[in-house]
Design a protein around this motif. Structure first.
Motif: not given
Length: 549
Positions: A177-187, A220-222, A474-478, A522-528
């Motif tokens: 199984l997997a668990a996910v949470s907190c997917q702010a589109y704009h981040d 789309g924010g970030a 959420s929280g951008k790249d972290g 490592a990053k979510v502010t750029v795709p891939g």
């Protein structure tokens, strides 16, 4: 899945009947929808009132209506729930369809090419439910993979893959199984979901903050779009029913999220942002009239049910929705899915980090409400599962913010409700539950905790494990080591792992052990961005406590 007890509605004091009447008869107000007639229908407490609605011939739909993809959820032995929503123009109110019901066909097959059909049927997309479609398909083989799709007129949906639960009492060798949470589109981008779609899993738990109520600007924010412009109606906080519905459409047009839903059955529960930040029961974040907040909560709950693969018992009545529920996977695992928002007491001393005191330590305070607490404790007493897992929202273990005696705790987490937490810990001991795993979201970081019988005594008995899934975006790249990383590890000796990057949690259960892999990007502010495993831990059955894998 069982329902051991009947839910008790949250209490609103002597004005409860009036407030509920206001929320159920939302059509009398203009707050939550554009027209009174639409609101009255949308919040009908009975079955969809479409007996007199027009019917649209699906052959007249000229644009692809399956823009939001497909999903499945809450797998049972021999049964599964299939979902889609018709929205040829998803960024428009109503999805670009007239207020008419549409007949939608579904197919279930043993193979991805649909050469061996396991079942067919028809469901209705009702305008009162924003043309969402759900098919509860039973009579299937237990513990088996199936493929499904929908058809409307000449249009065919993407193919989804799902799985039924094993039969009761079955010996299950392994559960992934997997668990996910907190997917702010704009981040940022939902890159974690793309990698999640490629994992070999039996099911995914979404632990809350599926969407955020905050405004999303034209770029789309970030995400900083240069190839598209989002409509202006996304650039405001969600308050009305149309607002929430459109926000789900924005999120579900994300290709990575659609891929994850199509690949695995989901078990969803909410946290706060599906309605409003840090609300508690009937109490809003800000000082607005209680009846106004209940109307907003009713809109948010309705839109949530319309857009998640949830069964009929979860359909809301006005501002109330029974979301907590139980699922079983043979003799290996019992899942008690909690709702820590709808029934909780108001946060003590505000909703931030504060020194604990008489208000937060009041024994009468509750995180889950009396009925849900009884349901959980009764479920543990009757459980014969090897592993008892509790998918829920906010951090269960104690988290001191410093090593000195003047430490503060988060009043929005279980630290703000210590008596409620202790009742559950006592219940674990009384029920003889040896292999407890709490699955958590909310905090935008990955944690691994040993759960202690007494958090103030580091030497006390370890009674279970808490695994906290970081955010999808959420929280951008972290960062791998947030600024308080060293302090938190020193202040909380039961904290075994802490990472601030984005990603998801993967858990593998066998009769012998539970393995947790913290998967990060490592990053979510750029795709891939590629995915890596930041750390892996195991806890052995009958011997609570985490060890590096």
């Amino acid at each position: 899945m069982t329902a051991a007890s009947t839910a008790t509605a949250p209490q609103f004091g002597r004005h409860a009947p009036e407030l509920r009447a206001a929320a159920r008869h939302i059509g009398r107000r203009s707050l939550l929808t554009g027209t009174a007639a639409a609101a009255a229908l949308a919040f009908s407490v009975g079955l969809p009132g479409s007996a007199h609605a027009a019917e649209l011939d699906a052959r007249r739909i000229t644009e692809d209506p399956f823009t939001l993809g497909v999903a499945s959820g809450d797998p049972l032995p021999g049964a599964v729930l299939l979902w889609t929503r018709l929205a040829p123009r998803p960024y428009e109110p109503g999805g670009g369809l007239p207020r008419a019901r549409v007949a939608v066909r579904w197919e279930l097959a043993h193979d991805e090419r649909f050469r061996r059909i396991a079942g067919r049927g028809e469901a209705t997309a009702h305008p009162e439910f924003n043309h969402s479609v759900r098919a509860e398909v039973a009579g299937l083989d237990a513990g088996r993979v199936y493929y499904y799709r929908f058809r409307a007129g000449k249009w065919t949906s993407p193919v989804g893959r799902t799985r039924t639960a094993p039969r009761p009492g079955a010996r299950v060798r392994e559960l992934r199984l997997a668990a996910v949470s907190c997917q702010a589109y704009h981040d940022g981008y939902f890159t974690a979901h793309r990698h999640l779609a490629g994992e070999d899993l039996d099911l995914v738990f979404h632990l809350g903050d599926y969407l955020y109520e905050y405004a999303v600007n034209a770029t789309g924010g970030a995400r900083a779009y240069t190839d598209r412009t989002l409509p202006a109606h996304f650039n405001r906080e969600t308050v009305t029913l149309d607002d929430y519905r459109l926000r789900y459409a924005l999120y579900k047009t994300d290709p990575d999220l659609r891929a994850a839903h199509a690949a695995h059955p989901f078990v969803a529960t909410w946290d706060d942002h599906e309605t409003e930040n840090n609300y508690a029961g009937d109490i809003p974040e800000n000082d607005v009239p209680p009846e106004e907040f209940l109307l907003r909560r009713a809109a948010a709950y309705r839109a949530y049910w319309e857009n998640q693969p949830l069964r009929a018992p979860q359909r809301p009545t006005g501002p109330d929705m029974r979301l907590y529920r139980r699922l079983h996977f043979g003799r290996l695992a019992q899942f008690d899915v909690l709702d820590t928002r709808q029934y909780r007491s108001d946060q003590a001393y505000g909703d931030g980090w504060q020194r604990p005191g008489p208000e937060s330590e009041d024994p009468a305070r509750t995180m889950v409400g009396a009925a849900q607490e009884r349901w959980l404790l009764d479920g543990w007493r009757r459980s014969s599962a090897r592993w008892n897992l509790v998918p829920q929202q906010v951090t269960f273990a104690q988290r001191r913010d410093r090593t000195t005696p003047d430490f503060k705790l988060s009043m929005d987490s279980w630290d703000g409700y210590p008596a409620s937490r202790q009742r559950l810990l006592d219940g674990v001991r009384a029920a003889g539950v040896e292999n407890l795993v709490v699955l958590t979201g909310d905090v935008h970081v990955g944690y691994a905790f040993d759960l202690k019988a007494d958090f103030d005594d580091p030497g006390s008995r370890t009674v279970g494990t808490e695994l906290v899934a970081t955010s999808v975006a959420s929280g951008k790249d972290g960062a791998e080591h947030p600024a308080n990383w060293e302090t938190f590890l020193r202040a909380n000796p039961h904290l075994r792992f802490y990472d601030g990057r984005r990603g998801y949690l993967k858990v593998t259960l066998t009769e012998r052990l539970a393995r947790a892999d913290f998967r990060t990007v490592a990053k979510v502010t750029v795709p891939g961005a590629p995915v890596t495993t930041a750390a892996s831990f195991v806890t052995e059955a009958g011997t609570p406590g985490l060890k590096p894998a």
